[in-house]
Design a protein around this motif. Structure first.
Motif, PDB file in Angstrom:
ATOM      1  N   ALA A  56       0.816  -1.214   0.000  1.00 49.23           N
ATOM      2  CA  ALA A  56       0.000   0.000   0.000  1.00 49.23           C
ATOM      3  C   ALA A  56       0.849   1.263   0.000  1.00 49.23           C
ATOM      4  CB  ALA A  56      -0.903   0.000   1.234  1.00 49.23           C
ATOM      5  N   ALA A  57       0.243   2.335  -0.480  1.00 50.09           N
ATOM      6  CA  ALA A  57       0.832   3.669  -0.353  1.00 50.09           C
ATOM      7  C   ALA A  57       0.334   4.257   0.962  1.00 50.09           C
ATOM      8  CB  ALA A  57       0.409   4.553  -1.517  1.00 50.09           C
ATOM      9  N   ARG A  58       1.250   4.742   1.779  1.00 45.13           N
ATOM     10  CA  ARG A  58       0.918   5.371   3.062  1.00 45.13           C
ATOM     11  C   ARG A  58       1.305   6.835   2.974  1.00 45.13           C
ATOM     12  NH1 ARG A  58       2.492   0.224   3.566  1.00 45.13           N
ATOM     13  NH2 ARG A  58       1.633  -1.077   5.212  1.00 45.13           N
ATOM     14  N   TRP A  59       0.382   7.721   3.349  1.00 47.12           N
ATOM     15  CA  TRP A  59       0.619   9.161   3.285  1.00 47.12           C
ATOM     16  C   TRP A  59       0.725   9.732   4.694  1.00 47.12           C
ATOM     17  CZ3 TRP A  59       1.565  11.796  -1.169  1.00 47.12           C
ATOM     18  CH2 TRP A  59       1.237  11.151  -2.367  1.00 47.12           C
ATOM     19  N   TYR A  60       1.699  10.629   4.882  1.00 50.07           N
ATOM     20  CA  TYR A  60       1.955  11.267   6.165  1.00 50.07           C
ATOM     21  C   TYR A  60       2.026  12.775   5.989  1.00 50.07           C
ATOM     22  CZ  TYR A  60       3.216   6.575   7.652  1.00 50.07           C
ATOM     23  OH  TYR A  60       3.187   5.238   7.946  1.00 50.07           O
ATOM     24  N   LYS A  61       1.624  13.486   7.038  1.00 54.60           N
ATOM     25  CA  LYS A  61       1.654  14.951   7.044  1.00 54.60           C
ATOM     26  C   LYS A  61       2.629  15.414   8.117  1.00 54.60           C
ATOM     27  CE  LYS A  61      -1.331  18.929   8.068  1.00 54.60           C
ATOM     28  NZ  LYS A  61      -2.712  19.336   8.447  1.00 54.60           N
ATOM     29  N   GLN A  62       3.507  16.333   7.755  1.00 54.40           N
ATOM     30  CA  GLN A  62       4.477  16.867   8.721  1.00 54.40           C
ATOM     31  C   GLN A  62       4.453  18.388   8.658  1.00 54.40           C
ATOM     32  OE1 GLN A  62       7.837  15.269  10.311  1.00 54.40           O
ATOM     33  NE2 GLN A  62       7.299  17.038  11.524  1.00 54.40           N
ATOM     34  N   ILE A  63       4.060  19.021   9.756  1.00 50.03           N
ATOM     35  CA  ILE A  63       4.158  20.469   9.873  1.00 50.03           C
ATOM     36  C   ILE A  63       5.543  20.733  10.445  1.00 50.03           C
ATOM     37  CG2 ILE A  63       3.262  22.531  11.015  1.00 50.03           C
ATOM     38  CD1 ILE A  63       0.500  21.138  10.975  1.00 50.03           C
ATOM     39  N   PRO A  64       6.340  21.594   9.805  1.00 47.84           N
ATOM     40  CA  PRO A  64       7.699  21.833  10.299  1.00 47.84           C
ATOM     41  C   PRO A  64       7.720  22.115  11.806  1.00 47.84           C
ATOM     42  CG  PRO A  64       7.391  22.918   8.208  1.00 47.84           C
ATOM     43  CD  PRO A  64       6.046  22.367   8.612  1.00 47.84           C
ATOM     44  N   GLY A  65       8.572  21.374  12.526  1.00 47.55           N
ATOM     45  CA  GLY A  65       8.667  21.510  13.975  1.00 47.55           C
ATOM     46  C   GLY A  65       7.618  20.714  14.727  1.00 47.55           C
ATOM     47  N   GLY A  66       6.722  20.049  13.998  1.00 48.91           N
ATOM     48  CA  GLY A  66       5.634  19.291  14.622  1.00 48.91           C
ATOM     49  C   GLY A  66       5.825  17.795  14.481  1.00 48.91           C
ATOM     50  N   VAL A  67       4.862  17.064  14.997  1.00 47.04           N
ATOM     51  CA  VAL A  67       4.875  15.599  14.951  1.00 47.04           C
ATOM     52  C   VAL A  67       4.337  15.135  13.597  1.00 47.04           C
ATOM     53  CG1 VAL A  67       3.902  13.523  16.004  1.00 47.04           C
ATOM     54  CG2 VAL A  67       4.541  15.461  17.436  1.00 47.04           C
ATOM     55  N   THR A  68       4.946  14.103  13.043  1.00 51.95           N
ATOM     56  CA  THR A  68       4.455  13.521  11.797  1.00 51.95           C
ATOM     57  C   THR A  68       3.133  12.807  12.063  1.00 51.95           C
ATOM     58  OG1 THR A  68       6.699  13.223  10.980  1.00 51.95           O
ATOM     59  CG2 THR A  68       4.983  11.912   9.927  1.00 51.95           C
ATOM     60  N   GLN A  69       2.136  13.065  11.215  1.00 54.10           N
ATOM     61  CA  GLN A  69       0.809  12.470  11.369  1.00 54.10           C
ATOM     62  C   GLN A  69       0.533  11.507  10.216  1.00 54.10           C
ATOM     63  OE1 GLN A  69      -0.968  16.541  11.468  1.00 54.10           O
ATOM     64  NE2 GLN A  69      -2.221  15.613  13.085  1.00 54.10           N
ATOM     65  N   TYR A  70      -0.005  10.334  10.552  1.00 54.97           N
ATOM     66  CA  TYR A  70      -0.419   9.358   9.546  1.00 54.97           C
ATOM     67  C   TYR A  70      -1.765   9.811   8.986  1.00 54.97           C
ATOM     68  CZ  TYR A  70      -2.784   5.035   8.081  1.00 54.97           C
ATOM     69  OH  TYR A  70      -3.516   4.098   7.414  1.00 54.97           O
ATOM     70  N   VAL A  71      -1.824  10.045   7.680  1.00 54.76           N
ATOM     71  CA  VAL A  71      -3.042  10.548   7.038  1.00 54.76           C
ATOM     72  C   VAL A  71      -3.919   9.389   6.575  1.00 54.76           C
ATOM     73  CG1 VAL A  71      -3.985  11.932   5.138  1.00 54.76           C
ATOM     74  CG2 VAL A  71      -1.855  12.638   6.277  1.00 54.76           C
ATOM     75  N   LEU A  72      -3.371   8.556   5.684  1.00 55.51           N
ATOM     76  CA  LEU A  72      -4.169   7.451   5.142  1.00 55.51           C
ATOM     77  C   LEU A  72      -3.282   6.428   4.465  1.00 55.51           C
ATOM     78  CD1 LEU A  72      -4.365   7.794   1.791  1.00 55.51           C
ATOM     79  CD2 LEU A  72      -5.961   9.577   2.410  1.00 55.51           C
ATOM     80  N   MET A  73      -3.911   5.282   4.176  1.00 55.31           N
ATOM     81  CA  MET A  73      -3.247   4.186   3.485  1.00 55.31           C
ATOM     82  C   MET A  73      -4.222   3.622   2.453  1.00 55.31           C
ATOM     83  SD  MET A  73      -1.464   0.764   5.132  1.00 55.31           S
ATOM     84  CE  MET A  73      -2.800   0.477   6.259  1.00 55.31           C
ATOM     85  N   PHE A  74      -3.690   3.284   1.276  1.00 52.37           N
ATOM     86  CA  PHE A  74      -4.545   2.731   0.225  1.00 52.37           C
ATOM     87  C   PHE A  74      -3.718   1.809  -0.661  1.00 52.37           C
ATOM     88  CE2 PHE A  74      -6.976   3.267  -3.884  1.00 52.37           C
ATOM     89  CZ  PHE A  74      -8.075   2.546  -3.469  1.00 52.37           C
TER      90      PHE A  74
END
Length: 137
Positions: free
Chosen positions: A61-79
């Motif tokens: 699967a492709a896994r997408w993550y969101k990272q705001i600079p200086g913040g914690v990486t967040q798991y968005v979705l997987m498909f």
């Protein structure tokens, strides 16, 4: 890695998306993850798409993550191409976030009605079982 920059109309400022790749040549099925475009600038309320190619070394699967600079990486979705629906991380839901695929290796993250808080770096990852590790750009 892609940088998404969301602005309020008029487009005087921008939010960006940046892209990265990791190349793994340690085995025969080469996993090369690439994302495009590297930077995306959109206005508040628009829809943004980000593409990820997983290469030929994986069928995962492709896994997408969101990272705001200086913040914690967040798991968005997987498909994955064989799935009927997207699997979401905590705080991420449809129809705001979704994904589709054009082939077994080409995936797209879609963010609808973007807001300034969507501005971030987005990463696409996949599991490469031949080396037992996650691979990203």
């Amino acid at each position: 890695m892609q940088i998404l920059h969301v602005t309020n109309p008029p487009p005087s400022t921008s939010r960006k998306i940046s892209t990265c790749s990791k190349f793994d040549f340690g085995h025969l099925g080469v996993t090369v993850v690439t994302q495009k475009p590297p930077i995306v600038t959109v206005r508040k309320g628009e829809t943004v798409t980000m593409d990820c190619n997983l290469g030929t070394g994986t069928n995962d699967a492709a896994r997408w993550y969101k990272q705001i600079p200086g913040g914690v990486t967040q798991y968005v979705l997987m498909f994955q191409h064989g799935w009927s629906s997207v699997k979401y991380g905590s705080g991420f839901t449809s129809p705001k976030f979704t994904s589709n695929h054009q082939s077994k290796s080409d995936y797209r993250l879609i963010i609808n009605t973007v807001e300034e808080r969507d501005s971030a770096v987005y990463y696409c990852k996949t599991w490469d079982s031949s080396v037992s590790e996650y691979v990203s750009q």
